[in-house]
Design a protein around this motif. Structure first.
Motif, mmCIF file in Angstrom:
data_model
loop_
_atom_site.group_PDB
_atom_site.id
_atom_site.type_symbol
_atom_site.label_atom_id
_atom_site.label_comp_id
_atom_site.label_asym_id
_atom_site.label_seq_id
_atom_site.Cartn_x
_atom_site.Cartn_y
_atom_site.Cartn_z
ATOM 1 N N ARG A 271 -10.337 0.390 0.365
ATOM 2 C CA ARG A 271 -11.400 1.325 0.722
ATOM 3 C C ARG A 271 -11.261 1.780 2.178
ATOM 4 N N ALA A 272 -11.349 3.093 2.374
ATOM 5 C CA ALA A 272 -11.397 3.683 3.716
ATOM 6 C C ALA A 272 -12.312 4.887 3.633
ATOM 7 N N ALA A 273 -13.010 5.196 4.717
ATOM 8 C CA ALA A 273 -13.959 6.304 4.714
ATOM 9 C C ALA A 273 -13.996 6.955 6.083
ATOM 10 N N ASP A 274 -14.341 8.249 6.078
ATOM 11 C CA ASP A 274 -14.536 8.944 7.353
ATOM 12 C C ASP A 274 -16.020 9.017 7.700
ATOM 13 N N ASP A 275 -16.837 8.230 7.019
ATOM 14 C CA ASP A 275 -18.281 8.186 7.222
ATOM 15 C C ASP A 275 -18.691 6.730 7.444
ATOM 16 N N ASP B 162 -6.108 -13.607 12.659
ATOM 17 C CA ASP B 162 -4.836 -13.467 11.951
ATOM 18 C C ASP B 162 -4.948 -13.751 10.455
ATOM 19 N N GLU B 163 -6.134 -14.140 9.985
ATOM 20 C CA GLU B 163 -6.349 -14.344 8.550
ATOM 21 C C GLU B 163 -6.821 -13.069 7.845
ATOM 22 N N LEU B 164 -7.039 -11.989 8.588
ATOM 23 C CA LEU B 164 -7.641 -10.795 7.992
ATOM 24 C C LEU B 164 -6.722 -10.091 7.005
ATOM 25 N N LEU B 165 -5.417 -10.257 7.137
ATOM 26 C CA LEU B 165 -4.498 -9.572 6.236
ATOM 27 C C LEU B 165 -4.689 -10.022 4.791
ATOM 28 N N ALA B 166 -5.289 -11.206 4.622
ATOM 29 C CA ALA B 166 -5.529 -11.723 3.275
ATOM 30 C C ALA B 166 -6.869 -11.258 2.709
ATOM 31 N N HIS B 167 -7.589 -10.414 3.465
ATOM 32 C CA HIS B 167 -8.925 -9.988 3.038
ATOM 33 C C HIS B 167 -8.970 -8.488 2.778
ATOM 34 N N GLU B 168 -9.972 -8.090 2.013
ATOM 35 C CA GLU B 168 -10.242 -6.675 1.748
ATOM 36 C C GLU B 168 -10.979 -6.096 2.959
ATOM 37 N N CYS B 169 -10.305 -5.236 3.708
ATOM 38 C CA CYS B 169 -10.876 -4.676 4.935
ATOM 39 C C CYS B 169 -11.240 -3.207 4.708
ATOM 40 N N ILE B 170 -12.472 -2.868 5.017
ATOM 41 C CA ILE B 170 -12.967 -1.496 4.876
ATOM 42 C C ILE B 170 -12.687 -0.776 6.188
ATOM 43 N N ARG B 171 -11.789 0.214 6.138
ATOM 44 C CA ARG B 171 -11.307 0.855 7.368
ATOM 45 C C ARG B 171 -11.885 2.249 7.535
ATOM 46 N N PHE B 172 -11.649 2.804 8.717
ATOM 47 C CA PHE B 172 -12.134 4.149 9.027
ATOM 48 C C PHE B 172 -10.969 5.124 9.117
ATOM 49 N N LYS B 173 -11.247 6.334 8.706
ATOM 50 C CA LYS B 173 -10.282 7.416 8.815
ATOM 51 C C LYS B 173 -10.951 8.539 9.601
ATOM 52 N N ILE B 174 -10.490 8.772 10.811
ATOM 53 C CA ILE B 174 -11.022 9.828 11.658
ATOM 54 C C ILE B 174 -9.944 10.899 11.796
ATOM 55 N N GLY B 175 -10.253 12.096 11.277
ATOM 56 C CA GLY B 175 -9.238 13.143 11.268
ATOM 57 C C GLY B 175 -8.096 12.720 10.361
ATOM 58 N N ASP B 176 -6.871 12.738 10.900
ATOM 59 C CA ASP B 176 -5.697 12.329 10.127
ATOM 60 C C ASP B 176 -5.301 10.877 10.403
ATOM 61 N N ARG B 177 -6.119 10.177 11.180
ATOM 62 C CA ARG B 177 -5.730 8.827 11.599
ATOM 63 C C ARG B 177 -6.486 7.771 10.801
ATOM 64 N N LEU B 178 -5.734 6.932 10.089
ATOM 65 C CA LEU B 178 -6.301 5.810 9.350
ATOM 66 C C LEU B 178 -6.064 4.531 10.153
ATOM 67 N N GLU B 179 -7.130 3.769 10.368
ATOM 68 C CA GLU B 179 -6.984 2.510 11.109
ATOM 69 C C GLU B 179 -6.030 1.563 10.383
ATOM 70 N N ARG B 180 -5.131 0.985 11.157
ATOM 71 C CA ARG B 180 -4.211 -0.004 10.587
ATOM 72 C C ARG B 180 -4.273 -1.335 11.310
ATOM 73 N N THR B 181 -4.886 -1.344 12.504
ATOM 74 C CA THR B 181 -5.043 -2.591 13.256
ATOM 75 C C THR B 181 -6.450 -2.671 13.840
ATOM 76 N N TRP B 182 -6.955 -3.890 14.003
ATOM 77 C CA TRP B 182 -8.222 -4.145 14.686
ATOM 78 C C TRP B 182 -7.939 -5.092 15.846
ATOM 79 N N ALA B 183 -8.672 -4.932 16.932
ATOM 80 C CA ALA B 183 -8.432 -5.716 18.154
ATOM 81 C C ALA B 183 -9.583 -6.690 18.399
#
Length: 317
Positions: free
Chosen positions: A234-238, A193-214
């Motif tokens: 930062r987000a990338a599809d690679d 629950d502390e991740l919202l305060a951090h810079e998270c590098i996410r993935f974008k697959i197709g039109d979907r950008l990650e907004r949550t991690w489990a």
């Protein structure tokens, strides 16, 4: 039987490849008129239109594309069978053809996995089987294995397409990682629950950008996961780019354990939350159907599975 000879199958394949009867006839060494007559005869016998023609081009219909897909695999399988038979048996009765694999394999695989793990396995396979040709498509975009003419695809995640044959190669999970430099500068989270305060590098697959991690606690794997919101610039599809950004200390990322295991082993990346595990991320080998699976394809899948098993054993041994 509505196909009279393999020339009809080859004509359909060459028409799709060259985009015209002229190009197909040139590849087959016949006249355009003969190619046109052969295609018309096949359509009449099947009772279905296989191609739409114009003065300059040809485009397969849906029925034509379906038949072309089977025709191409059938021709490749026949070619392999002829090659194996031509090897014959030596005086001791040993079938030398069993290892004489030939033909083309069109492989699609994720970028980071390919560069860090799969490439050496492919090189070893090609060294062992000089008659095999590899066409490699590298990227994290989810190709349609059937429509995009891929013989074999390596894909992460759970499967949804029942048309595909799947072989699980690795039962892994995603891991939250960061570089030691990033953690020194920004602090190390002790709870998801502390991740919202951090810079998270996410993935974008197709039109979907990650907004949550489990995440699941290691001591409570049967409980419901904790879903946490994440954000970052930062987000990338690679996956390879996300990996590189993490190595450079640009942020936290949530990657397959396969992709980042060497970086973890070297200390270049750190498991940020060792008491927690991420979402399951199995790796599968996917093939279009159970029919027409050439021996070279089966052999490559087995080679990849064995290579991944050896690699995992070496790291846990």
């Amino acid at each position: 039987m509505n196909i009279e000879n393999t020339a009809e199958l080859r004509l359909l394949v060459e028409c799709a490849r060259g985009g015209s009867l002229t190009a197909a006839s040139r590849q087959m060494g016949i006249t355009p008129a003969a190619a046109s007559a052969m295609l018309k005869k096949l359509e009449t016998r099947l009772g279905v239109r296989l191609a739409e023609r114009s003065t300059r081009a040809l485009r397969l219909t849906g029925a034509g594309e379906r038949l072309r897909d089977y025709a191409q695999r059938a021709l490749e399988l026949l070619e392999e069978g002829v090659a194996l038979a031509s090897e014959g048996e030596d005086g001791g009765g040993q079938d030398r053809g069993a290892t004489a694999l030939r033909g083309r394999i069109r492989l699609s695989a994720p970028s980071d996995l390919t560069r860090r793990i799969v490439l050496p396995l492919l090189d070893d396979f090609l060294d062992r089987h000089p008659g095999v040709e590899l066409q490699l498509n590298v990227g994290d975009a989810l190709l349609d294995v059937v429509r995009d003419e891929v013989d074999l695809a390596l894909r992460y995640g759970e499967l949804a397409d029942s048309r595909l044959v799947a072989r699980k190669l690795h039962a892994g999970r995603r891991v939250l990682v960061a570089s030691p430099d990033y953690l020194r500068r920004h602090g190390r989270p002790s709870h998801p629950d502390e991740l919202l305060a951090h810079e998270c590098i996410r993935f974008k697959i197709g039109d979907r950008l990650e907004r949550t991690w489990a995440f699941w606690r290691r001591d409570a794997m049967q409980a419901a996961p904790m879903e946490v919101a994440v954000q970052g610039r930062r987000a990338a599809d690679d996956g390879g780019i996300a990996h590189q950004w993490a190595l450079e200390g640009r942020g936290l990322t949530y990657k397959s354990d396969l992709d980042i295991r060497d970086s973890l082993a070297s200390g270049a990346l750190v498991d940020v939350l060792p008491d927690w595990v991420g979402r399951p991320m199995p790796l599968h080998a996917l093939m279009p159907s159970q029919r027409f699976l050439p021996q070279r394809l089966k052999a490559l899948v087995e080679h990849l599975a064995e290579g991944l098993r050896r690699s995992a054993s070496a790291r846990t041994g």
